[in-house]
Write a protein that holds these residues in place. Structure first.
Motif, mmCIF file in Angstrom:
data_model
loop_
_atom_site.group_PDB
_atom_site.id
_atom_site.type_symbol
_atom_site.label_atom_id
_atom_site.label_comp_id
_atom_site.label_asym_id
_atom_site.label_seq_id
_atom_site.Cartn_x
_atom_site.Cartn_y
_atom_site.Cartn_z
ATOM 1 N N PRO A 264 9.077 -27.856 -18.129
ATOM 2 C CA PRO A 264 7.725 -28.393 -17.975
ATOM 3 C C PRO A 264 7.373 -28.838 -16.555
ATOM 4 N N GLU A 265 8.258 -28.641 -15.579
ATOM 5 C CA GLU A 265 8.024 -29.220 -14.248
ATOM 6 C C GLU A 265 6.677 -28.785 -13.667
ATOM 7 N N ARG A 266 6.387 -27.486 -13.733
ATOM 8 C CA ARG A 266 5.109 -27.002 -13.189
ATOM 9 C C ARG A 266 4.057 -26.815 -14.264
ATOM 10 N N VAL A 267 4.469 -26.414 -15.438
ATOM 11 C CA VAL A 267 3.531 -26.210 -16.543
ATOM 12 C C VAL A 267 4.129 -26.809 -17.815
ATOM 13 N N ALA A 268 3.435 -27.774 -18.391
ATOM 14 C CA ALA A 268 3.844 -28.318 -19.691
ATOM 15 C C ALA A 268 3.130 -27.542 -20.789
ATOM 16 N N VAL A 269 3.822 -27.331 -21.912
ATOM 17 C CA VAL A 269 3.271 -26.501 -22.988
ATOM 18 C C VAL A 269 3.398 -27.234 -24.321
ATOM 19 N N VAL A 270 2.296 -27.220 -25.094
ATOM 20 C CA VAL A 270 2.293 -27.813 -26.438
ATOM 21 C C VAL A 270 1.767 -26.776 -27.423
ATOM 22 N N GLY A 271 2.498 -26.587 -28.526
ATOM 23 C CA GLY A 271 2.051 -25.706 -29.596
ATOM 24 C C GLY A 271 1.345 -26.488 -30.694
ATOM 25 N N CYS A 272 0.781 -25.765 -31.648
ATOM 26 C CA CYS A 272 -0.061 -26.406 -32.664
ATOM 27 C C CYS A 272 0.423 -26.205 -34.094
ATOM 28 N N GLU A 273 1.731 -25.927 -34.296
ATOM 29 C CA GLU A 273 2.201 -25.708 -35.666
ATOM 30 C C GLU A 273 3.550 -26.362 -35.971
ATOM 31 N N ASN A 274 4.429 -26.416 -34.971
ATOM 32 C CA ASN A 274 5.813 -26.849 -35.163
ATOM 33 C C ASN A 274 6.528 -25.950 -36.160
ATOM 34 N N ASN A 275 6.477 -24.633 -35.904
ATOM 35 C CA ASN A 275 7.160 -23.711 -36.814
ATOM 36 C C ASN A 275 8.669 -23.762 -36.587
ATOM 37 N N ARG A 276 9.393 -22.985 -37.372
ATOM 38 C CA ARG A 276 10.852 -23.121 -37.384
ATOM 39 C C ARG A 276 11.514 -22.670 -36.096
ATOM 40 N N ALA A 277 10.799 -21.893 -35.283
ATOM 41 C CA ALA A 277 11.369 -21.447 -34.019
ATOM 42 C C ALA A 277 11.074 -22.413 -32.879
ATOM 43 N N ALA A 278 10.260 -23.434 -33.130
ATOM 44 C CA ALA A 278 9.824 -24.323 -32.047
ATOM 45 C C ALA A 278 10.992 -25.021 -31.370
ATOM 46 N N GLY A 279 11.913 -25.549 -32.150
ATOM 47 C CA GLY A 279 13.016 -26.294 -31.567
ATOM 48 C C GLY A 279 14.144 -25.434 -31.052
ATOM 49 N N ALA A 280 14.095 -24.114 -31.347
ATOM 50 C CA ALA A 280 15.192 -23.228 -30.960
ATOM 51 C C ALA A 280 14.851 -22.350 -29.763
ATOM 52 N N ALA A 281 13.693 -22.542 -29.158
ATOM 53 C CA ALA A 281 13.284 -21.730 -28.019
ATOM 54 C C ALA A 281 14.114 -22.084 -26.782
ATOM 55 N N ALA A 282 14.028 -21.217 -25.751
ATOM 56 C CA ALA A 282 14.767 -21.453 -24.509
ATOM 57 C C ALA A 282 14.428 -22.822 -23.931
ATOM 58 N N VAL A 283 13.146 -23.182 -23.974
ATOM 59 C CA VAL A 283 12.704 -24.549 -23.688
ATOM 60 C C VAL A 283 12.108 -25.066 -24.987
ATOM 61 N N PRO A 284 12.802 -25.937 -25.710
ATOM 62 C CA PRO A 284 12.297 -26.399 -27.011
ATOM 63 C C PRO A 284 10.859 -26.898 -26.909
ATOM 64 N N LEU A 285 10.043 -26.435 -27.862
ATOM 65 C CA LEU A 285 8.595 -26.585 -27.766
ATOM 66 C C LEU A 285 8.109 -27.905 -28.353
ATOM 67 N N THR A 286 7.383 -28.667 -27.550
ATOM 68 C CA THR A 286 6.616 -29.791 -28.082
ATOM 69 C C THR A 286 5.491 -29.207 -28.927
#
Length: 332
Positions: A264-286
């Motif tokens: 997130p240093e240059r770009v922070a990213v937030v998703g809108c579902e919290n699906n099952r892949a969210a926490g397993a991504a290369a950068v775990p997704l907020t």
């Protein structure tokens, strides 16, 4: 059943009791009937039973996209609640195809299910009215029906968008972009309103760009990520709200892994579902969590309430609130 009765030396009513009310039959007689059933290879004709009763002990569930874990969670919750209510759950996936959705609604109607849970992405008023006219109850999930149409279970999707944007603003991001597609989908429109409300609330120090991703799959996210990576450094937003997690993970891959634009240093990213892949991504997704399992449970409750109430029933809407789950892609 008559063949089973003859083979076991009992009445037809005794066979019916063994199948439907076993406590009424002595253990020895029940065992004799079950042995005859096994020997003859008897399978109860549920279609014939439904002609007599007008329904089966089954609930049909029609989902827009079984690849999206939100809908999987809905199905898990519905299955748990259906089983507790003595019902079986039958699943159908439309892949966001309205013609296929209508086909499945008709199939469940013809099968005389107890009722139907429908989780669409588009207005389904016509299909709902058609099967309700045949006495089949319908509960809508994640889509607000027209007033008086049917019961529904909703997530406050406007608050989903608001929470995502507000989190980025609260963590100091000022140049936001909302990556979105399919404004014809009601949940998408609601999330857009929430994002805009949060930015407007923040005042002139926060800007919002809206990026049309064309579609909602990973391939569309990769395309958006590559486009963002080609921008000059000052033109890249410092915060992204992404309408689905699948899009968000693909964008993170293109920015962080391929182009070296750090999340997130240059770009922070937030998703809108919290699906099952969210926490397993290369950068775990907020992401903003959608309570899918609870939605399924509530939908079954509303359906069974309507079945038991009959003509005394009054349609109800249950609105569940989302929750922000903070991970590495947009830390506090």
């Amino acid at each position: 059943m008559q063949d089973v009765a003859d083979a076991a030396g009992v009445s037809l009513g005794t066979v019916s009791n063994v199948l439907n009310h076993p406590a009424k039959v002595s253990p020895a007689t029940a065992e004799r009937v079950r042995e005859a059933i096994s020997r003859l290879g008897f399978v109860r004709n549920d279609a014939a039973r439904s002609l007599v009763s007008g329904s089966t002990k089954s609930v049909g569930m029609v989902l827009a996209d079984i690849e999206n874990s939100l809908f999987i969670d809905m199905a898990h919750g519905a299955q748990e609640a259906a089983r507790a209510a003595g019902q079986h759950l039958l699943l159908a996936n439309t892949a966001c195809d309205m013609k296929l959705q209508d086909d499945y609604l008709d199939l469940f109607d013809e099968s005389r299910v107890t009722g139907v849970l429908l989780a669409p992405m588009e207005d389904s008023t016509v299909g709902i009215a058609r099967i309700r006219s045949h006495g089949r109850q319908v509960v809508l999930l994640n889509y607000a029906p027209r007033p008086g149409t049917c019961c529904s279970v909703l997530v406050n999707n406007e608050h989903v968008g608001y929470l995502a944007a507000r989190h980025l603003i609260d963590t100091g991001r000022t140049r936001l972009a909302f990556v979105v597609a399919h404004d014809d989908y009601q949940p998408v429109r609601d999330r857009r309103r929430g994002v805009r409300a949060a930015v407007e609330e923040a005042g002139g120090g926060v800007t919002l760009e809206e990026i049309d991703s064309v579609g909602l799959t990973a391939s569309h996210g990769h395309a958006v990520g590559r486009d963002l990576a080609r921008r000059t450094s000052r033109d890249v937003p410092d915060g992204l709200i992404v309408v689905t997690d699948e899009l968000a993970n693909a964008i993170i891959h293109e920015l962080h892994t391929v182009a070296g634009i750090r999340v997130p240093e240059r770009v922070a990213v937030v998703g809108c579902e919290n699906n099952r892949a969210a926490g397993a991504a290369a950068v775990p997704l907020t992401a903003v969590d959608m309570p899918g399992r609870m939605m399924g449970q509530e939908a079954i409750r509303l359906l069974m309430d309507e079945v038991s109430a009959g003509k005394r029933h009054r349609h109800a809407t249950v609105v569940l609130e989302p929750e922000l789950i903070v991970r590495a892609s947009a830390p506090l």
